[in-house]
Design an enzyme around this catalytic site. Structure first.
Site, PDB file in Angstrom:
ATOM      1  N   ASN A 333      -1.614 -11.984  -8.558  1.00  0.00           N
ATOM      2  CA  ASN A 333      -1.911 -13.279  -7.890  1.00  0.00           C
ATOM      3  C   ASN A 333      -2.445 -13.026  -6.329  1.00  0.00           C
ATOM      4  O   ASN A 333      -1.358 -12.969  -5.517  1.00  0.00           O
ATOM      5  CB  ASN A 333      -0.767 -14.211  -7.945  1.00  0.00           C
ATOM      6  CG  ASN A 333      -1.112 -15.579  -7.312  1.00  0.00           C
ATOM      7  OD1 ASN A 333      -2.138 -15.845  -6.175  1.00  0.00           O
ATOM      8  ND2 ASN A 333      -0.332 -16.555  -7.368  1.00  0.00           N
ATOM      9  N   PRO A 335      -4.054 -14.134  -3.598  1.00  0.00           N
ATOM     10  CA  PRO A 335      -3.954 -15.043  -2.798  1.00  0.00           C
ATOM     11  C   PRO A 335      -2.335 -15.353  -2.276  1.00  0.00           C
ATOM     12  O   PRO A 335      -2.228 -15.112  -1.058  1.00  0.00           O
ATOM     13  CB  PRO A 335      -4.549 -16.549  -3.167  1.00  0.00           C
ATOM     14  CG  PRO A 335      -5.320 -16.086  -4.129  1.00  0.00           C
ATOM     15  CD  PRO A 335      -5.086 -14.634  -4.913  1.00  0.00           C
ATOM     16  N   HIS A 337       0.180 -12.973  -3.022  1.00  0.00           N
ATOM     17  CA  HIS A 337       0.611 -11.755  -2.485  1.00  0.00           C
ATOM     18  C   HIS A 337       0.091 -11.393  -0.932  1.00  0.00           C
ATOM     19  O   HIS A 337       0.952 -10.922  -0.194  1.00  0.00           O
ATOM     20  CB  HIS A 337       0.122 -10.653  -3.573  1.00  0.00           C
ATOM     21  CG  HIS A 337       0.317  -9.162  -2.925  1.00  0.00           C
ATOM     22  ND1 HIS A 337       1.541  -8.637  -2.798  1.00  0.00           N
ATOM     23  CD2 HIS A 337      -0.572  -8.205  -2.512  1.00  0.00           C
ATOM     24  CE1 HIS A 337       1.637  -7.414  -2.410  1.00  0.00           C
ATOM     25  NE2 HIS A 337       0.327  -7.109  -1.963  1.00  0.00           N
ATOM     26  N   HIS A 370       9.102 -21.580  -7.141  1.00  0.00           N
ATOM     27  CA  HIS A 370       9.065 -21.753  -8.707  1.00  0.00           C
ATOM     28  C   HIS A 370       9.746 -22.820  -9.083  1.00  0.00           C
ATOM     29  O   HIS A 370       9.529 -23.646  -9.985  1.00  0.00           O
ATOM     30  CB  HIS A 370       9.232 -20.364  -9.402  1.00  0.00           C
ATOM     31  CG  HIS A 370       8.037 -19.379  -9.399  1.00  0.00           C
ATOM     32  ND1 HIS A 370       7.781 -18.793  -8.213  1.00  0.00           N
ATOM     33  CD2 HIS A 370       7.196 -19.165 -10.167  1.00  0.00           C
ATOM     34  CE1 HIS A 370       6.733 -18.116  -8.522  1.00  0.00           C
ATOM     35  NE2 HIS A 370       6.187 -18.074  -9.775  1.00  0.00           N
TER      36      HIS A 370
HETATM   37  C1  COA Z   1       7.372  -8.571  -1.720  1.00  0.00           C
HETATM   38  C2  COA Z   1       5.988  -7.930  -1.829  1.00  0.00           C
HETATM   39  C3  COA Z   1       5.045  -8.683  -0.625  1.00  0.00           C
HETATM   40  C4  COA Z   1       6.040  -6.482  -1.500  1.00  0.00           C
HETATM   41  O1  COA Z   1       4.715  -6.147  -1.555  1.00  0.00           O
HETATM   42  P1  COA Z   1       4.428  -4.533  -1.766  1.00  0.00           P
HETATM   43  O2  COA Z   1       2.916  -4.102  -1.551  1.00  0.00           O
HETATM   44  O3  COA Z   1       5.288  -3.669  -2.830  1.00  0.00           O
HETATM   45  O4  COA Z   1       4.906  -3.905  -0.161  1.00  0.00           O
HETATM   46  P2  COA Z   1       4.986  -2.419   0.241  1.00  0.00           P
HETATM   47  O5  COA Z   1       6.421  -2.049   0.775  1.00  0.00           O
HETATM   48  O6  COA Z   1       4.135  -1.441  -0.599  1.00  0.00           O
HETATM   49  O7  COA Z   1       4.004  -2.670   1.609  1.00  0.00           O
HETATM   50  C5  COA Z   1       3.079  -3.516   1.568  1.00  0.00           C
HETATM   51  C6  COA Z   1       2.347  -3.158   3.102  1.00  0.00           C
HETATM   52  O8  COA Z   1       3.281  -3.229   4.062  1.00  0.00           O
HETATM   53  C7  COA Z   1       3.134  -2.214   5.128  1.00  0.00           C
HETATM   54  N1  COA Z   1       4.411  -1.749   5.630  1.00  0.00           N
HETATM   55  C8  COA Z   1       5.529  -1.285   4.903  1.00  0.00           C
HETATM   56  N2  COA Z   1       6.568  -0.906   5.583  1.00  0.00           N
HETATM   57  C9  COA Z   1       6.099  -1.270   6.797  1.00  0.00           C
HETATM   58  C10 COA Z   1       7.014  -1.217   7.951  1.00  0.00           C
HETATM   59  N3  COA Z   1       8.170  -0.752   8.213  1.00  0.00           N
HETATM   60  N4  COA Z   1       6.277  -1.985   8.957  1.00  0.00           N
HETATM   61  C11 COA Z   1       5.104  -2.549   8.995  1.00  0.00           C
HETATM   62  N5  COA Z   1       4.298  -2.421   7.838  1.00  0.00           N
HETATM   63  C12 COA Z   1       4.837  -1.725   6.595  1.00  0.00           C
HETATM   64  C13 COA Z   1       2.516  -1.290   4.087  1.00  0.00           C
HETATM   65  O9  COA Z   1       1.845  -0.136   4.916  1.00  0.00           O
HETATM   66  C14 COA Z   1       1.515  -1.816   3.212  1.00  0.00           C
HETATM   67  O10 COA Z   1       0.490  -2.237   4.174  1.00  0.00           O
HETATM   68  P3  COA Z   1      -0.964  -2.525   3.459  1.00  0.00           P
HETATM   69  O11 COA Z   1      -0.809  -3.763   2.601  1.00  0.00           O
HETATM   70  O12 COA Z   1      -2.031  -2.655   4.614  1.00  0.00           O
HETATM   71  O13 COA Z   1      -1.415  -1.276   2.598  1.00  0.00           O
HETATM   72  C15 COA Z   1       5.199  -8.100  -3.077  1.00  0.00           C
HETATM   73  O14 COA Z   1       6.076  -7.645  -4.106  1.00  0.00           O
HETATM   74  C16 COA Z   1       4.876  -9.606  -3.444  1.00  0.00           C
HETATM   75  O15 COA Z   1       3.975 -10.125  -3.060  1.00  0.00           O
HETATM   76  N6  COA Z   1       6.164 -10.144  -4.189  1.00  0.00           N
HETATM   77  C17 COA Z   1       5.927 -11.651  -4.511  1.00  0.00           C
HETATM   78  C18 COA Z   1       4.981 -12.159  -5.313  1.00  0.00           C
HETATM   79  C19 COA Z   1       4.953 -13.395  -5.825  1.00  0.00           C
HETATM   80  O16 COA Z   1       6.008 -14.078  -5.540  1.00  0.00           O
HETATM   81  N7  COA Z   1       3.836 -13.956  -6.157  1.00  0.00           N
HETATM   82  C20 COA Z   1       4.163 -15.320  -6.774  1.00  0.00           C
HETATM   83  C21 COA Z   1       2.967 -15.346  -7.789  1.00  0.00           C
HETATM   84  S1  COA Z   1       3.012 -16.823  -8.748  1.00  0.00           S
END
Ligand code: COA
Length: 446
Positions: A333, A335, A337, A370
């Site tokens: 998803n 949007p 994320h 949710h």
């Molecule tokens: C929690 C969540 C946001 C984590 O996302 P992730 O992609 O695994 O997170 P990551 O640790 O890999 O880092 C993502 C970004 O943060 C950045 N980042 C990581 N550590 C950082 C720090 N200390 N400071 C700044 N940025 C940082 C990374 O560089 C990366 O950047 P990019 O997107 O530009 O590449 C994700 O799992 C999520 O969206 N979960 C909820 C989803 C949800 O509930 N969906 C509902 C659908 S119904």
């Protein structure tokens, strides 16, 4: 003359036999190297990857087995899809449309956000006052529909879920609207002020463009496509109507009979029958989820995007190849994320929170929404959806730690196929116990 012909014949026979000897020798050499070092095609060590035929076989088998299931279902139950029942999912009384009224009322909150932003841009109110108005506005956006859905008996669970879905999307959009405008003001205070004065009428149009656009993240300039492709638009429209009718048919014809037959084993805690019903429910439930994914993230979002000439069509990525739970949540998803990353996860990380804490906070917020979208319309608080979402964190750790490649992918599929129907059965059971057990007509129907 006769001697000459015999000599020519002998010469020809000699040439032919020599030629044959050469051929035989070559064959012998070729025959000697007919084996080489190679793996069997189905062995994982071979580099063979073309499984197109096997995929087609799977599709043929799927169609055949589903055709049998379809026939068996029709023969056993007859046609269960009833248009009146479909309408009654959304409306209790044809003259009262509470969910639609709630959606219309949501305009007030959009206008409050717009006028707060204009005042902030012109400097008529301070940042603190602006923030307080936003906090108040966003809190009411979540509480007002909840109170209406809980208190108004004329609103159906499906109507309530629809209205709360709209308000939740609006909450996320206006939160993003607030953040982005603040970031812009912080960057160029003077520029933003003059811009807001000259474009006050455009701001009004632009906030409504954002409200309808298929994104939760606000931007001052969205990428736009050049024109509306009528063929593309009509194809998406056709898919939207076709798939929604498919979902309704599966619910009434396939899921409702299984759910009805699951009530007794659930009440008697008959574990073997409960497991059998759960596995039976898993197939239509998963099918509905897959259709919903295509209907919402491909057909509907592309339809709206095409109509608004909204250019960024990355609504999902290849979540079906997920080998970890984390990859699934990053890609299914987009949007949500993107919103989580931009307005929640990264701000938390920037403020010094650890990665695990920030991830847990995002999943906690997601679990809250949710639960909000399920419990309030059903008018019962059971926390199954909340726990399902929170369970993603330990599950993600387990899959990443112990499973790799195809095993990881299978674990992701299994969690989707089995996890959801468990929650569905739990809610249906609890809904039956709370709302229907004392009502003899509903109890009989179930
Ligand atoms: C929690 C969540 C946001 C984590 O996302 P992730 O992609 O695994 O997170 P990551 O640790 O890999 O880092 C993502 C970004 O943060 C950045 N980042 C990581 N550590 C950082 C720090 N200390 N400071 C700044 N940025 C940082 C990374 O560089 C990366 O950047 P990019 O997107 O530009 O590449 C994700 O799992 C999520 O969206 N979960 C909820 C989803 C949800 O509930 N969906 C509902 C659908 S119904």
């Amino acid at each position: 003359m006769k001697r000459d012909s015999i000599l020519i014949l002998l010469w020809w026979v000699t040439i032919c036999s020599k030629f044959e000897m050469v051929l035989t020798a070559e064959h012998k050499i070729q025959g000697a190297s007919c084996h080489r070092l190679q793996e069997s095609m189905l062995s994982s060590a071979s580099s063979f990857k073309n499984y197109r035929g096997i995929l087609n076989w799977c599709v043929v088998m799927l169609v055949l087995s589903n055709a049998r299931l379809f026939l068996e279902n029709i023969l056993r139950n007859g046609i269960l899809v009833d248009p009146i029942q479909v309408v009654s999912l959304f409306l209790k009384d044809p003259y009262s449309w509470p969910a639609a009224c709630l959606v219309i009322v949501s305009n007030i909150f959009i206008l409050v956000a717009l006028y707060t932003e204009r005042k902030l841009a012109m400097g008529s109110i301070s940042e603190k006052v602006g923030l307080l108005i936003y906090i108040f506005n966003l809190t009411i956006i979540l509480c007002f529909p909840m109170v209406v859905v809980l208190k108004l008996p004329s609103i159906t669970p499906v109507g309530g879920a629809y209205a709360l879905g709209v308000y939740t999307i609006l909450f996320l959009k206006l939160y993003s609207y607030k953040d982005v405008n603040r970031w812009c003001r912080e960057r160029t205070q003077a520029k933003a002020r003059s811009l807001s004065r000259s474009l006050s009428y455009d701001m009004r149009i632009y906030i409504y463009y954002f409200v309808f656009a298929p994104t939760l993240c606000y931007e001052l300039n969205f990428p736009r496509s050049e024109s509306i492709r009528m063929g593309f638009l009509l194809r998406r429209l056709f898919e939207m109507t076709y798939f929604i009718s498919n979902v309704l048919s599966i619910v009434f014809q396939w899921m409702v009979p299984i759910i009805r037959s699951s009530m007794k084993p659930l009440q008697e805690m008959d574990y073997s029958r409960m497991t059998e019903r759960l596995l039976r429910l898993a197939v239509p439930n998963h099918l509905i989820w897959l259709i919903f994914f295509y209907w919402f993230f491909h057909s509907s979002m592309n339809f709206v995007a095409e109509l608004l000439r909204f250019g960024d069509r990355e609504f999902y990525r290849d979540w079906w190849n997920s080998e970890t739970i984390t990859y699934f949540w990053q890609n299914w998803n987009i949007p949500v994320h993107k919103w989580c990353l931009r307005h929640f996860y990264k701000p938390l990380l920037r403020r010094g929170a650890g990665k695990l804490l920030s991830q847990s906070a995002v999943f906690f917020a997601s679990a809250f929404f949710h639960e909000y979208l399920v419990s309030v319309p059903l008018r019962m608080f059971r926390l199954w959806a909340f726990m399902g979402m929170m369970a993603q964190l330990p599950l993600a750790w387990f899959v990443a730690r112990f499973l790799r490649g195809n095993y990881g992918n299978a674990a992701v599929w299994l969690s989707l196929i089995i996890g959801q129907p468990i929650a569905v059965l739990m809610y249906v059971h609890d809904y039956y116990v709370t709302h229907c057990q004392d009502d003899p007509t509903i109890a009989e129907a179930l």
